[in-house]
Design a protein around this motif. Structure first.
Motif, PDB file in Angstrom:
ATOM      1  N   PRO A 147       0.819  -1.219   0.000  1.00 20.14           N
ATOM      2  CA  PRO A 147       0.000   0.000   0.000  1.00 20.14           C
ATOM      3  C   PRO A 147       0.849   1.262   0.000  1.00 20.14           C
ATOM      4  CG  PRO A 147      -0.926  -1.608   1.506  1.00 20.14           C
ATOM      5  CD  PRO A 147       0.397  -2.166   1.042  1.00 20.14           C
ATOM      6  N   GLU A 148       1.969   1.247   0.740  1.00 16.88           N
ATOM      7  CA  GLU A 148       2.831   2.419   0.792  1.00 16.88           C
ATOM      8  C   GLU A 148       3.457   2.706  -0.571  1.00 16.88           C
ATOM      9  OE1 GLU A 148       2.134   0.715   4.646  1.00 16.88           O
ATOM     10  OE2 GLU A 148       3.043  -0.181   2.858  1.00 16.88           O
ATOM     11  N   GLN A 149       3.887   1.660  -1.264  1.00 18.51           N
ATOM     12  CA  GLN A 149       4.473   1.840  -2.592  1.00 18.51           C
ATOM     13  C   GLN A 149       3.433   2.321  -3.598  1.00 18.51           C
ATOM     14  OE1 GLN A 149       6.016  -2.127  -3.078  1.00 18.51           O
ATOM     15  NE2 GLN A 149       8.078  -1.552  -2.455  1.00 18.51           N
ATOM     16  N   ARG A 150       2.232   1.748  -3.524  1.00 24.22           N
ATOM     17  CA  ARG A 150       1.155   2.163  -4.432  1.00 24.22           C
ATOM     18  C   ARG A 150       0.821   3.633  -4.228  1.00 24.22           C
ATOM     19  NH1 ARG A 150      -2.665  -0.533  -2.348  1.00 24.22           N
ATOM     20  NH2 ARG A 150      -2.126  -2.493  -3.362  1.00 24.22           N
ATOM     21  N   HIS A 151       0.721   4.039  -2.992  1.00 25.00           N
ATOM     22  CA  HIS A 151       0.383   5.434  -2.702  1.00 25.00           C
ATOM     23  C   HIS A 151       1.516   6.376  -3.117  1.00 25.00           C
ATOM     24  CE1 HIS A 151      -2.502   3.827   0.622  1.00 25.00           C
ATOM     25  NE2 HIS A 151      -3.058   3.798  -0.573  1.00 25.00           N
ATOM     26  N   ALA A 152       2.755   5.946  -2.901  1.00 23.40           N
ATOM     27  CA  ALA A 152       3.887   6.791  -3.282  1.00 23.40           C
ATOM     28  C   ALA A 152       3.924   6.995  -4.792  1.00 23.40           C
ATOM     29  CB  ALA A 152       5.196   6.162  -2.803  1.00 23.40           C
ATOM     30  N   LEU A 153       3.682   5.926  -5.547  1.00 21.75           N
ATOM     31  CA  LEU A 153       3.701   6.033  -7.010  1.00 21.75           C
ATOM     32  C   LEU A 153       2.555   6.896  -7.515  1.00 21.75           C
ATOM     33  CD1 LEU A 153       4.818   5.170  -9.787  1.00 21.75           C
ATOM     34  CD2 LEU A 153       3.230   3.221  -9.682  1.00 21.75           C
ATOM     35  N   THR A 154       1.347   6.614  -7.072  1.00 21.63           N
ATOM     36  CA  THR A 154       0.191   7.355  -7.572  1.00 21.63           C
ATOM     37  C   THR A 154       0.222   8.813  -7.127  1.00 21.63           C
ATOM     38  OG1 THR A 154      -1.130   6.499  -5.708  1.00 21.63           O
ATOM     39  CG2 THR A 154      -1.286   5.318  -7.798  1.00 21.63           C
ATOM     40  N   SER A 330       9.738   0.153 -18.785  1.00 19.31           N
ATOM     41  CA  SER A 330      10.668   1.287 -18.825  1.00 19.31           C
ATOM     42  C   SER A 330      10.060   2.513 -18.153  1.00 19.31           C
ATOM     43  CB  SER A 330      11.042   1.616 -20.272  1.00 19.31           C
ATOM     44  OG  SER A 330      11.739   0.540 -20.869  1.00 19.31           O
ATOM     45  N   ILE A 331       8.780   2.744 -18.409  1.00 15.27           N
ATOM     46  CA  ILE A 331       8.089   3.882 -17.794  1.00 15.27           C
ATOM     47  C   ILE A 331       8.075   3.731 -16.274  1.00 15.27           C
ATOM     48  CG2 ILE A 331       5.836   4.994 -17.508  1.00 15.27           C
ATOM     49  CD1 ILE A 331       5.339   4.431 -20.494  1.00 15.27           C
ATOM     50  N   LEU A 332       7.744   2.533 -15.797  1.00 15.52           N
ATOM     51  CA  LEU A 332       7.685   2.318 -14.349  1.00 15.52           C
ATOM     52  C   LEU A 332       9.067   2.400 -13.709  1.00 15.52           C
ATOM     53  CD1 LEU A 332       5.005  -0.495 -14.086  1.00 15.52           C
ATOM     54  CD2 LEU A 332       4.826   1.842 -13.241  1.00 15.52           C
ATOM     55  N   GLN A 333      10.100   2.004 -14.429  1.00 12.40           N
ATOM     56  CA  GLN A 333      11.456   2.181 -13.910  1.00 12.40           C
ATOM     57  C   GLN A 333      11.754   3.668 -13.712  1.00 12.40           C
ATOM     58  OE1 GLN A 333      13.493  -0.457 -16.928  1.00 12.40           O
ATOM     59  NE2 GLN A 333      14.734  -0.968 -15.154  1.00 12.40           N
ATOM     60  N   ARG A 334      11.394   4.456 -14.729  1.00 14.02           N
ATOM     61  CA  ARG A 334      11.628   5.900 -14.657  1.00 14.02           C
ATOM     62  C   ARG A 334      10.826   6.532 -13.518  1.00 14.02           C
ATOM     63  NH1 ARG A 334       8.386   9.374 -17.280  1.00 14.02           N
ATOM     64  NH2 ARG A 334       7.862   7.895 -18.941  1.00 14.02           N
ATOM     65  N   LEU A 335       9.566   6.153 -13.402  1.00 15.97           N
ATOM     66  CA  LEU A 335       8.703   6.742 -12.375  1.00 15.97           C
ATOM     67  C   LEU A 335       9.114   6.301 -10.975  1.00 15.97           C
ATOM     68  CD1 LEU A 335       5.225   6.352 -14.121  1.00 15.97           C
ATOM     69  CD2 LEU A 335       6.611   8.427 -13.914  1.00 15.97           C
ATOM     70  N   SER A 336       9.503   5.030 -10.825  1.00 18.31           N
ATOM     71  CA  SER A 336       9.926   4.539  -9.509  1.00 18.31           C
ATOM     72  C   SER A 336      11.157   5.288  -9.020  1.00 18.31           C
ATOM     73  CB  SER A 336      10.223   3.035  -9.574  1.00 18.31           C
ATOM     74  OG  SER A 336       9.075   2.299  -9.928  1.00 18.31           O
ATOM     75  N   GLU A 337      12.070   5.558  -9.938  1.00 19.85           N
ATOM     76  CA  GLU A 337      13.281   6.289  -9.577  1.00 19.85           C
ATOM     77  C   GLU A 337      12.964   7.740  -9.246  1.00 19.85           C
ATOM     78  OE1 GLU A 337      17.646   7.456 -11.524  1.00 19.85           O
ATOM     79  OE2 GLU A 337      16.358   5.952 -12.479  1.00 19.85           O
ATOM     80  N   ALA A 338      12.115   8.351 -10.075  1.00 15.51           N
ATOM     81  CA  ALA A 338      11.775   9.753  -9.845  1.00 15.51           C
ATOM     82  C   ALA A 338      11.021   9.942  -8.533  1.00 15.51           C
ATOM     83  CB  ALA A 338      10.951  10.297 -11.012  1.00 15.51           C
ATOM     84  N   ALA A 339      10.181   8.980  -8.187  1.00 13.39           N
ATOM     85  CA  ALA A 339       9.394   9.071  -6.957  1.00 13.39           C
ATOM     86  C   ALA A 339      10.191   8.638  -5.728  1.00 13.39           C
ATOM     87  CB  ALA A 339       8.139   8.215  -7.072  1.00 13.39           C
ATOM     88  N   GLU A 340      11.414   8.125  -5.947  1.00 12.67           N
ATOM     89  CA  GLU A 340      12.296   7.669  -4.866  1.00 12.67           C
ATOM     90  C   GLU A 340      11.584   6.666  -3.960  1.00 12.67           C
ATOM     91  OE1 GLU A 340      13.629  11.216  -2.932  1.00 12.67           O
ATOM     92  OE2 GLU A 340      15.071  11.695  -4.517  1.00 12.67           O
ATOM     93  N   ASP A 342      10.996   3.274  -2.059  1.00  9.67           N
ATOM     94  CA  ASP A 342      11.833   2.264  -1.400  1.00  9.67           C
ATOM     95  C   ASP A 342      11.382   0.877  -1.850  1.00  9.67           C
ATOM     96  OD1 ASP A 342      13.642   1.019   0.252  1.00  9.67           O
ATOM     97  OD2 ASP A 342      12.347   1.122   2.022  1.00  9.67           O
ATOM     98  N   ILE A 343      12.269   0.148  -2.532  1.00  6.60           N
ATOM     99  CA  ILE A 343      11.930  -1.169  -3.074  1.00  6.60           C
ATOM    100  C   ILE A 343      12.991  -2.172  -2.643  1.00  6.60           C
ATOM    101  CG2 ILE A 343      11.570  -2.514  -5.191  1.00  6.60           C
ATOM    102  CD1 ILE A 343      10.787   0.200  -6.517  1.00  6.60           C
ATOM    103  N   ASP A 344      12.562  -3.225  -1.987  1.00  6.33           N
ATOM    104  CA  ASP A 344      13.466  -4.274  -1.531  1.00  6.33           C
ATOM    105  C   ASP A 344      12.978  -5.599  -2.100  1.00  6.33           C
ATOM    106  OD1 ASP A 344      15.297  -5.853  -0.279  1.00  6.33           O
ATOM    107  OD2 ASP A 344      14.386  -5.735   1.706  1.00  6.33           O
ATOM    108  N   HIS A 345      13.501  -5.968  -3.257  1.00  3.96           N
ATOM    109  CA  HIS A 345      13.072  -7.193  -3.919  1.00  3.96           C
ATOM    110  C   HIS A 345      14.253  -7.788  -4.664  1.00  3.96           C
ATOM    111  CE1 HIS A 345      10.838  -9.870  -6.704  1.00  3.96           C
ATOM    112  NE2 HIS A 345       9.982  -9.933  -5.706  1.00  3.96           N
TER     113      HIS A 345
END
Length: 409
Positions: A147-154, A330-340, A342-345
């Motif tokens: 939920p935290e990752q979903r909210h951070a991205l959106t 590729s888009i999600l890679q760019r957005l995940s980085e821009a939104a900073e 936290d991903i541990d996988h």
């Protein structure tokens, strides 16, 4: 202790230190990983001593030596034999074999770092060769957006789209035409990315059902004619090789509606998520207009009047292809980085598309149970129970804990 002295130690002498390093809580005494790793290490030690395996298996210590298995007995052939032992157990699924071997491989890597072993034998190709193919479908192994990752991205894509749209819509009337076009293009791209992120985050639609697959002509990407915002539905070509309606929950409606108003597609057959790749669009515009009989010099003059070829395509109704499934990654890679975020996988350093679907599955199973989740995910209830078995196991664990406390209390 010298390296030589460590190689003479028994395998089991390292287990407690390893488990403490991997465990959670004070002293490393807790955590699911520690519990599961301890079980597999015990099985490996029993096999190495000759207590598991076929009737003629005597273990890794030479027959004429009477001692426990030690690090000096380990090499890649030992791990190859253990991989063959796991793969030969007909009671284990392919993915379970992979999982069990990974516990032993992780311990082997730790032993290298601690000086017990000189090489990571378990990761060598010859050692892993007997392992079955891993289809990546084991419960708990695939990424699931929290939920935290979903909210951070959106939240990130929403703020980015709002800023870009406001910049475009508040330009003064006397603004330069090309500046206005650049602002519109930036707003379109941000709005498209926002709509895509929301759809992946909340609909649980497979990315292959939503976007173009270059290897399957039937999967050409969702078009506007296949979306009904009034009904909150979207027609997609399902994994089961047929068209079906997918739900568009409330959080998705506003981003799609805003994006559509800004895009104003010439026809309903336009893809909802067109590519913005400049090279692709430039070639497409040239070829399509040439096929319509437009002279090359006229095409060049037309293109020079627009800041981007996407805007030419919109003006001339040159329908672009949908972005591909790889494009979405590729888009999600760019957005995940821009939104900073936290991903541990172990497999993904960004929010992968399937993680949105799996994250929604987690939410639905916990909130409404397996039957409702199966309908929303377009899967059988049996498959959903298998994929999300860790949820039921956790709930049953809570029930057992409560029952024990009542009895013991």
């Amino acid at each position: 202790m010298t390296p030589r002295e460590r190689t003479d130690q028994s395998l089991e002498s390292s287990f407690e230190r390893y488990l403490q390093d991997k465990g959670k809580g004070r002293g490393g005494d807790g955590g699911n990983y520690r519990r599961n790793a301890a079980r597999e290490l015990e099985r490996f030690a029993e096999w190495a001593a000759g207590d598991r395996g076929s009737d003629d298996w005597t273990g890794i210590v030479p027959d004429d030596i009477d001692r426990d298995p030690a690090f000096a007995d380990l090499d890649e052939r030992v791990f190859r034999e253990y991989a063959r032992h796991l793969a030969g157990d007909r009671g284990l699924k392919q993915n379970t074999v992979q999982t069990y071997y990974r516990y032993i491989s992780a311990w082997c890597g730790w032993c290298v770092n601690e000086g017990y072993l000189g090489a990571h034998y378990a990761q060598r190709a010859s050692a892993m060769a007997p392992l079955p193919e891993d289809d990546g479908r084991k419960p708990g192994d695939q990424q699931a957006w929290t939920p935290e990752q979903r909210h951070a991205l959106t939240r990130h894509v929403d703020e980015r789209a709002r800023d870009a749209i406001e910049t475009y819509t508040t330009l003064p009337e006397d603004a330069d035409l090309l500046d206005r076009q650049r602002a519109r293009y930036a707003a379109l791209k941000a709005a498209r990315d926002r709509a895509l992120a929301f759809v992946l985050a909340y609909t649980a639609v497979r990315v292959g059902e939503l976007l173009r697959d270059p290897n399957d002509p039937r999967r050409r990407g969702v078009r506007w004619e296949e979306i009904s915002l009034a009904d909150g539905s979207m027609d997609v070509y399902r994994k089961k090789q047929q068209w079906d309606a997918a739900s568009l929950p409330e959080p998705v409606i506003a981003p799609i509606r805003s994006y559509r108003e800004l895009l104003d597609p010439p026809t309903e057959r336009w893809p909802v998520f067109p590519t913005f790749d400049q090279r692709t669009l430039a070639g497409l515009v040239r070829d399509e207009l040439a096929d319509r009989g437009t002279r090359p010099d006229a095409i060049d003059e037309l293109r020079e009047g627009y800041a981007r070829d996407l805007l030419v395509a919109l003006a001339e109704d040159v329908r672009p292809p949908s972005i591909t499934t790889d494009g979405a990654r590729s888009i999600l890679q760019r957005l995940s980085e821009a939104a900073e975020i936290d991903i541990d996988h172990p497999k993904h350093e960004y929010l992968a598309p399937h993680g949105g679907r799996r994250g929604m599955g987690e939410v639905l199973v916990r909130a409404f149970g397996y039957t409702v989740a199966a309908r929303y995910l377009d899967n059988s209830e049996e498959m959903v129970r298998e994929r999300y078995s860790h949820i039921e196991a956790g709930e049953l664990g809570d029930v057992a804990t409560e029952a024990l406390s009542e009895i013991d209390g």
